[in-house]
Design a protein around this motif. Structure first.
Motif, PDB file in Angstrom:
ATOM      1  N   ALA A  55      30.440  14.460 -16.694  1.00 52.43           N
ATOM      2  CA  ALA A  55      30.418  14.598 -15.230  1.00 52.43           C
ATOM      3  C   ALA A  55      28.989  14.792 -14.720  1.00 52.43           C
ATOM      4  N   LEU A  56      28.211  15.616 -15.422  1.00 52.09           N
ATOM      5  CA  LEU A  56      26.815  15.818 -15.027  1.00 52.09           C
ATOM      6  C   LEU A  56      26.023  14.514 -15.119  1.00 52.09           C
ATOM      7  N   GLY A  57      26.250  13.749 -16.189  1.00 48.61           N
ATOM      8  CA  GLY A  57      25.570  12.467 -16.345  1.00 48.61           C
ATOM      9  C   GLY A  57      25.907  11.501 -15.230  1.00 48.61           C
ATOM     10  N   ALA A  58      27.190  11.409 -14.899  1.00 50.38           N
ATOM     11  CA  ALA A  58      27.601  10.524 -13.799  1.00 50.38           C
ATOM     12  C   ALA A  58      26.954  10.967 -12.496  1.00 50.38           C
ATOM     13  N   GLY A  59      26.856  12.282 -12.295  1.00 47.90           N
ATOM     14  CA  GLY A  59      26.222  12.802 -11.089  1.00 47.90           C
ATOM     15  C   GLY A  59      24.762  12.436 -10.993  1.00 47.90           C
ATOM     16  N   GLU A  60      24.069  12.401 -12.132  1.00 44.85           N
ATOM     17  CA  GLU A  60      22.655  12.017 -12.140  1.00 44.85           C
ATOM     18  C   GLU A  60      22.453  10.593 -11.644  1.00 44.85           C
ATOM     19  N   GLU A  61      23.489   9.764 -11.794  1.00 51.51           N
ATOM     20  CA  GLU A  61      23.405   8.366 -11.352  1.00 51.51           C
ATOM     21  C   GLU A  61      24.129   8.128 -10.032  1.00 51.51           C
ATOM     22  N   GLY A  62      24.548   9.215  -9.372  1.00 51.06           N
ATOM     23  CA  GLY A  62      25.233   9.079  -8.080  1.00 51.06           C
ATOM     24  C   GLY A  62      26.684   8.652  -8.198  1.00 51.06           C
ATOM     25  N   GLY A  63      27.272   8.840  -9.378  1.00 47.16           N
ATOM     26  CA  GLY A  63      28.648   8.414  -9.606  1.00 47.16           C
ATOM     27  C   GLY A  63      29.683   9.379  -9.058  1.00 47.16           C
ATOM     28  N   VAL A  64      30.890   8.882  -8.963  1.00 46.57           N
ATOM     29  CA  VAL A  64      32.027   9.667  -8.502  1.00 46.57           C
ATOM     30  C   VAL A  64      32.793  10.174  -9.720  1.00 46.57           C
ATOM     31  N   VAL A  65      33.149  11.455  -9.684  1.00 45.30           N
ATOM     32  CA  VAL A  65      33.908  12.070 -10.770  1.00 45.30           C
ATOM     33  C   VAL A  65      35.133  12.749 -10.177  1.00 45.30           C
TER      34      VAL A  65
END
Length: 186
Positions: A55-65
């Motif tokens: 989730a943190l990794g996806a957040g670093e790329e602006g992703g939705v979790v």
């Protein structure tokens, strides 16, 4: 026409009671980053360890979790006995109140594909649901835990469900191969 946003789950070791290896956590974070880079939605069980790192990794790329919590509300989620981390800012939390096993069914059913990283009995439960539902199943090779036994389990089960197994030790390549399998189904 809108592009399909695949929902890819990351299930695996929560690390309760033990520290997970730094290299495993970094690879898991890279899986989350790649899911976001590929414009997919990440689904987790909203717990610590590998799901949280993804989730943190996806957040670093602006992703939705989307985090499917076993708890009924934020207070129950973050305080003992659960004591899960507070959701990252990029996570949409869904509080089920169904406990871990009930949460697992909802989380896996909500995914188009599930990537497994390490894990123990809860991950085994999530795998069995994914396999029974015929999902695309990804395994981060070299991550250990129950994930290293998934191919063996599939051979042992010996039941055709439509599930497809994809294995790779590269986080980026694993996500890309999972998406390639999903596109074959579209």
């Amino acid at each position: 026409m809108n592009k399909i946003k695949y929902k890819i789950g990351v299930m695996g070791s929560a690390g309760r009671g033990k520290k997970l290896p730094t290299d495993l956590l970094e690879k898991t974070r890279e899986v989350g980053r790649e899911i976001a880079r590929q414009d997919c939605i990440l689904i987790t069980g909203a717990c610590m360890g590998t799901p949280h790192e993804a989730a943190l990794g996806a957040g670093e790329e602006g992703g939705v979790v989307i985090g499917i919590s076993p708890s009924a509300n934020l207070k129950e989620h973050t305080e003992p006995p659960m004591s899960y981390p507070a959701p990252p800012p990029n996570m949409i939390h869904i509080y089920t109140g169904f406990g871990r096993e009930g949460r697992n069914v909802i989380a896996v059913r909500s995914c188009n594909a599930v990537i497994f990283i390490a894990g123990h009995s809860g991950t085994l439960n999530e795998f069995s649901i994914a396999y029974q539902l015929g999902k695309v199943i990804g395994v981060l090779e070299g991550s250990g835990g129950i994930s290293k036994k998934i191919a063996e389990l599939i051979n042992y089960i010996n039941k055709e469900t439509g599930a497809v197994l994809v294995k790779n030790s590269s986080p980026q390549n694993l996500v890309k191969e999972v998406i390639k399998e999903l596109r074959k189904r579209s």
